[in-house]
Scaffold this active site. Structure first.
Site, short mmCIF file in Angstrom:
data_model
loop_
_atom_site.label_atom_id
_atom_site.label_comp_id
_atom_site.label_asym_id
_atom_site.label_seq_id
_atom_site.Cartn_x
_atom_site.Cartn_y
_atom_site.Cartn_z
N ARG A 12 1.52 -0.88 0.16
CA ARG A 12 -0.46 -0.06 -0.19
C ARG A 12 0.97 0.96 0.58
NH1 ARG A 12 -2.37 1.44 3.96
NH2 ARG A 12 -2.50 -0.74 4.87
N TYR B 92 -16.68 19.34 -14.22
CA TYR B 92 -16.66 17.84 -14.28
C TYR B 92 -17.93 17.15 -13.24
CZ TYR B 92 -16.84 13.17 -13.84
OH TYR B 92 -16.29 11.01 -14.06
N ASP C 124 -6.91 20.35 -12.61
CA ASP C 124 -7.72 19.58 -13.34
C ASP C 124 -7.18 18.83 -14.66
OD1 ASP C 124 -8.41 17.16 -14.55
OD2 ASP C 124 -10.36 16.96 -13.55
N LYS D 125 -8.87 8.26 -18.71
CA LYS D 125 -8.68 8.95 -20.56
C LYS D 125 -7.66 9.13 -21.32
CE LYS D 125 -12.52 9.79 -18.14
NZ LYS D 125 -12.82 10.57 -17.09
C1 LIG Z 1 -13.35 11.42 -15.56
C2 LIG Z 1 -12.84 12.79 -15.27
C3 LIG Z 1 -12.24 12.28 -13.84
C4 LIG Z 1 -12.76 11.02 -12.67
O1 LIG Z 1 -11.97 10.38 -13.35
P1 LIG Z 1 -12.30 8.31 -12.95
O2 LIG Z 1 -10.76 7.89 -13.75
O3 LIG Z 1 -12.95 8.50 -13.97
O4 LIG Z 1 -12.46 8.80 -11.68
C5 LIG Z 1 -12.15 13.59 -13.53
N1 LIG Z 1 -12.01 14.74 -14.12
C6 LIG Z 1 -12.19 14.96 -15.33
C7 LIG Z 1 -12.50 15.91 -16.26
C8 LIG Z 1 -12.41 13.90 -15.44
O5 LIG Z 1 -13.33 14.00 -17.05
#
Ligand SMILES: *Cc1c(COP(=O)(O)O)cnc(C)c1O
Length: 362
Positions: A53, A104, A175, A200
């Site tokens: 961990r 988001y 982000d 993504k």
């Molecule tokens: C998909 C997404 C998230 C969340 O991520 P997960 O991997 O689905 O938990 C956060 N910010 C943005 C901009 C996203 O597109």
């Protein structure tokens, strides 16, 4: 940064080279070129890792590569949401977070959930109005934003927001999931932390859920690592291996998909079924708004052969969805807005498929 201990890298390697070279084992005969999947819950005592961990060599390879691309120390997580939660845990009890109204949906849900519990309060702002964002930062602990926003595709003036937020004593978290380090590096603009849904474009093949936080201040990064160890939102060795394999091709994928996105924007412009084609000028995400609203936008789902109706984005395959089908999506997002995630298929095929679908629902 060094590529391998025996071959220190020149300081000015280009990002495409960094993406391919960083996070590899030393060049030793008969050893693999890639850090393998290390399946281990525990390690022989007395070293740096001790327990699964706290660390894993497969995580480290991914973290070294993404950290080098963003310009900081990377900490990988089980998902983007887990990365986000670790950062939001840094806000003191009763603290204030400033975030764009077009964040988001998972971010909005995570913030509202904490607000409902009385953990913190949220001030939602129009990200394009720098003065309004900075006014909201008075007394705030954290400014959180995405640029471009999802799915409105508004752009932030990151250096101005960072300077203003810092002057008011707020941390700045960006982000960077949409822009990716191939197009924007918020840490270089002074942001304190970058957050990724590596699900993504970073992993890029729609087969991994993973997240990451990157920062430059060692003390702040240590607090993020402590959250990961305490809460346990760790990635698996296999997923970090896959995410790094995807990251190796980030730049070629973004270059190609971005060129296709530009072609699509040109060819969709003026289509009678559309009232708007939104594109922030870079990247692989395009938002189109159907004149007829939700009904024709929903009908698109059954009319495409190549484009896949699916949530998420950033994969090699082109996908689309009407964002307002999610109840948490902001009501200021048009009901007929469809977000396109442009993949790597041939641009002529993608354009023909989408235009035929639009012709049929328009
Ligand atoms: C998909 C997404 C998230 C969340 O991520 P997960 O991997 O689905 O938990 C956060 N910010 C943005 C901009 C996203 O597109």
């Amino acid at each position: 940064m060094s590529v391998t201990p025996e071959h220190p890298a020149p300081a000015d390697l280009r990002p495409e080279t960094v993406a391919v070279t960083v996070g590899r084992p030393p060049h030793v005969p008969d050893q693999p070129l890639n850090v393998p999947v290390h399946l281990a819950s525990t390690y022989v005592a007395g070293g740096d890792l001790e327990y699964g961990r706290y660390g894993n060599p497969s995580w480290t390879a991914f973290e070294d590569a993404l950290g080098a691309l963003e310009g900081g120390r990377c900490v990988s997580f089980a998902s983007g949401q887990a990365a986000e939660a670790a950062v939001l845990d840094l806000v003191p009890d009763g603290g204030i977070v400033v975030a764009p109204q077009h964040s988001y949906t998972g971010t909005v849900l995570a913030l509202d959930d904490r607000a409902t519990m009385g953990r913190l309060s949220v001030r939602y702002v129009d990200l394009t109005d720098v003065e309004a964002v900075l006014a909201a930062c008075d007394g705030a602990d954290l400014l959180w934003f995405e640029s471009p926003t999802n799915p409105a595709l508004e752009l932030a003036d990151t250096p101005a927001l960072v300077a203003g937020a810092h002057a008011r004593g707020a941390l700045v978290v960006v982000d960077n999931t949409f822009a990716t380090p191939a197009r924007r590096r918020p840490l270089a603009d002074g942001a304190d932390l970058v957050v990724h849904s590596a699900t993504k474009a970073i992993s890029g093949h729609s087969d991994v859920i993973m997240g990451a936080v990157v920062g430059t201040d060692p003390a702040l990064v240590q607090r993020v690592i402590a959250r990961r160890s305490l809460v346990g939102g760790i990635p698996s060795a296999f997923e970090t291996f896959l995410a790094l394999r995807g990251l190796r091709t980030l730049h070629v994928r973004i270059d190609r998909a971005e060129a296709t996105a530009r072609t699509l924007v040109e060819r969709l412009d003026g289509h009678p079924a559309l009232s708007e084609v939104r594109y922030p000028g870079f990247g692989t995400i395009v938002s189109i708004v159907l004149r007829g609203g939700a009904e024709p936008a929903d009908a698109l789902a059954g009319r495409t052969a190549l484009w896949i109706h699916a949530t998420s984005l950033g994969g090699v395959e082109s996908t689309f969805e009407r964002r307002r089908r999610w109840p948490a999506e902001a009501e200021t997002i048009p009901a007929g807005l469809v977000r396109l995630s442009v993949g790597l298929e041939h641009p002529d095929d993608l354009a023909a498929d989408l235009i035929a679908a639009l012709d049929s629902v328009g």
